[in-house]
Design a protein around this motif. Structure first.
Motif, PDB file in Angstrom:
ATOM      1  N   ALA A 108      32.371  38.342  57.642  1.00 40.12           N
ATOM      2  CA  ALA A 108      32.447  37.932  57.192  1.00 40.12           C
ATOM      3  C   ALA A 108      31.358  36.926  55.767  1.00 40.12           C
ATOM      4  O   ALA A 108      30.337  37.707  56.123  1.00 40.12           O
ATOM      5  CB  ALA A 108      32.177  36.046  58.182  1.00 40.12           C
ATOM      6  N   VAL A 109      32.222  36.878  54.717  1.00 41.96           N
ATOM      7  CA  VAL A 109      30.985  37.422  53.988  1.00 41.96           C
ATOM      8  C   VAL A 109      30.889  35.840  52.817  1.00 41.96           C
ATOM      9  O   VAL A 109      31.607  34.982  52.874  1.00 41.96           O
ATOM     10  CB  VAL A 109      31.294  38.266  52.663  1.00 41.96           C
ATOM     11  CG1 VAL A 109      30.899  38.602  51.419  1.00 41.96           C
ATOM     12  CG2 VAL A 109      31.707  39.336  53.263  1.00 41.96           C
ATOM     13  N   ALA A 110      30.367  35.751  52.755  1.00 42.44           N
ATOM     14  CA  ALA A 110      29.678  34.411  52.173  1.00 42.44           C
ATOM     15  C   ALA A 110      29.622  33.760  50.950  1.00 42.44           C
ATOM     16  O   ALA A 110      30.171  35.246  50.181  1.00 42.44           O
ATOM     17  CB  ALA A 110      27.799  33.921  51.445  1.00 42.44           C
ATOM     18  N   HIS A 111      30.719  33.239  50.405  1.00 40.44           N
ATOM     19  CA  HIS A 111      30.934  32.660  49.150  1.00 40.44           C
ATOM     20  C   HIS A 111      30.337  31.423  48.936  1.00 40.44           C
ATOM     21  O   HIS A 111      30.173  30.201  49.586  1.00 40.44           O
ATOM     22  CB  HIS A 111      33.031  32.346  48.846  1.00 40.44           C
ATOM     23  CG  HIS A 111      32.893  32.403  47.667  1.00 40.44           C
ATOM     24  ND1 HIS A 111      33.264  31.378  47.021  1.00 40.44           N
ATOM     25  CD2 HIS A 111      33.422  33.464  47.614  1.00 40.44           C
ATOM     26  CE1 HIS A 111      33.944  31.856  45.125  1.00 40.44           C
ATOM     27  NE2 HIS A 111      33.983  32.662  46.039  1.00 40.44           N
ATOM     28  N   ASP A 112      29.843  30.597  47.406  1.00 38.05           N
ATOM     29  CA  ASP A 112      29.262  29.200  46.964  1.00 38.05           C
ATOM     30  C   ASP A 112      30.494  28.893  46.838  1.00 38.05           C
ATOM     31  O   ASP A 112      29.385  28.167  45.691  1.00 38.05           O
ATOM     32  CB  ASP A 112      27.747  30.454  45.956  1.00 38.05           C
ATOM     33  CG  ASP A 112      28.157  31.035  44.725  1.00 38.05           C
ATOM     34  OD1 ASP A 112      29.524  31.157  44.512  1.00 38.05           O
ATOM     35  OD2 ASP A 112      26.946  31.334  44.647  1.00 38.05           O
ATOM     36  N   GLY A 113      31.321  28.658  46.041  1.00 43.67           N
ATOM     37  CA  GLY A 113      32.084  27.813  45.521  1.00 43.67           C
ATOM     38  C   GLY A 113      32.427  28.945  44.636  1.00 43.67           C
ATOM     39  O   GLY A 113      33.736  28.223  44.027  1.00 43.67           O
ATOM     40  N   GLN A 114      31.822  29.937  43.840  1.00 51.14           N
ATOM     41  CA  GLN A 114      31.742  30.415  42.437  1.00 51.14           C
ATOM     42  C   GLN A 114      32.050  32.200  42.591  1.00 51.14           C
ATOM     43  O   GLN A 114      32.735  32.663  41.705  1.00 51.14           O
ATOM     44  CB  GLN A 114      30.240  29.867  41.668  1.00 51.14           C
ATOM     45  CG  GLN A 114      30.470  28.522  40.662  1.00 51.14           C
ATOM     46  CD  GLN A 114      31.537  28.254  40.154  1.00 51.14           C
ATOM     47  OE1 GLN A 114      32.322  28.655  39.571  1.00 51.14           O
ATOM     48  NE2 GLN A 114      32.168  26.886  40.699  1.00 51.14           N
ATOM     49  N   ARG A 115      31.322  32.403  43.203  1.00 53.56           N
ATOM     50  CA  ARG A 115      31.376  33.452  43.858  1.00 53.56           C
ATOM     51  C   ARG A 115      31.179  34.126  45.322  1.00 53.56           C
ATOM     52  O   ARG A 115      30.545  33.018  46.023  1.00 53.56           O
ATOM     53  CB  ARG A 115      30.789  34.593  42.353  1.00 53.56           C
ATOM     54  CG  ARG A 115      28.873  34.285  43.056  1.00 53.56           C
ATOM     55  CD  ARG A 115      28.865  35.001  41.997  1.00 53.56           C
ATOM     56  NE  ARG A 115      27.079  34.448  41.154  1.00 53.56           N
ATOM     57  CZ  ARG A 115      25.948  35.727  42.032  1.00 53.56           C
ATOM     58  NH1 ARG A 115      27.109  36.947  42.521  1.00 53.56           N
ATOM     59  NH2 ARG A 115      24.833  35.146  42.073  1.00 53.56           N
TER      60      ARG A 115
END
Length: 177
Positions: A108-115
């Motif tokens: 599970a990899v974090a995404h900030d909405g942009q990248r």
């Protein structure tokens, strides 16, 4: 930054390293800090539930560091966090863990909405995660994103403000404002 980011003063008190550890300890899991700095081990030596593993040279970046802590045996998972996300909070980490627990066969990899923010992730142990990691490092390939394309993973949208990655003096100045 021109200096050790882990030892920068944190707005909530302490330094970035202790502030991050303090966000993790309430989760009730053992916290292991991988660092090449003995000062980090000394700073955390009195925190119950936290241990420090000193990383010996060569220091070839985060993917090489992952290889030092990711188990080859299946059935475990590793929460990976960078020290340079000073606004990260326990609740956001819990969201990431919850997303991983719904599909534990994937990272599970974090995404900030942009990248993607690949250094904030829950990574299962065993194959294919560890075997792909070992193969890539044997080829001398050190890019985390290249490894990530080779393993099953899901992106987890998290609040962008919590994932602010402070890497330069301008980022630090923005935090202080």
């Amino acid at each position: 930054m021109g200096r050790d980011k882990a030892l920068l003063p944190h707005p909530s008190g302490g330094v970035w390293l202790t502030a991050l550890v303090d966000q993790l300890l309430p989760l009730g899991h053992p916290v292991q800090v991988l660092s090449r700095h003995a000062a980090h081990a000394e700073l955390l030596s009195h925190r119950p539930g936290c241990s420090v593993l000193l990383e010996l040279p060569p220091w070839n970046g985060p993917l090489q560091a992952l290889a030092k802590v990711l188990s080859p045996m299946p059935g475990e998972a590793l929460l990976v966090l960078p020290v340079d996300m000073p606004l990260l909070r326990t609740a956001v980490v819990q969201q990431l863990i919850a997303a991983w627990s719904r599909a534990p066969e994937q990272a599970a990899v974090a995404h900030d909405g942009q990248r993607l923010q690949p250094l904030l992730a829950v990574i299962p142990s065993g194959s294919p995660f560890r075997s792909c990691l070992d193969q890539q490092l044997q080829r001398g390939e050190l890019r985390w994103m290249d490894w990530l394309t080779r393993v099953p993973h899901q992106t987890v949208r998290l609040p962008a403000e919590a994932l602010l990655n402070a890497n330069c003096p301008a980022d630090l100045a923005a935090l202080e404002e």
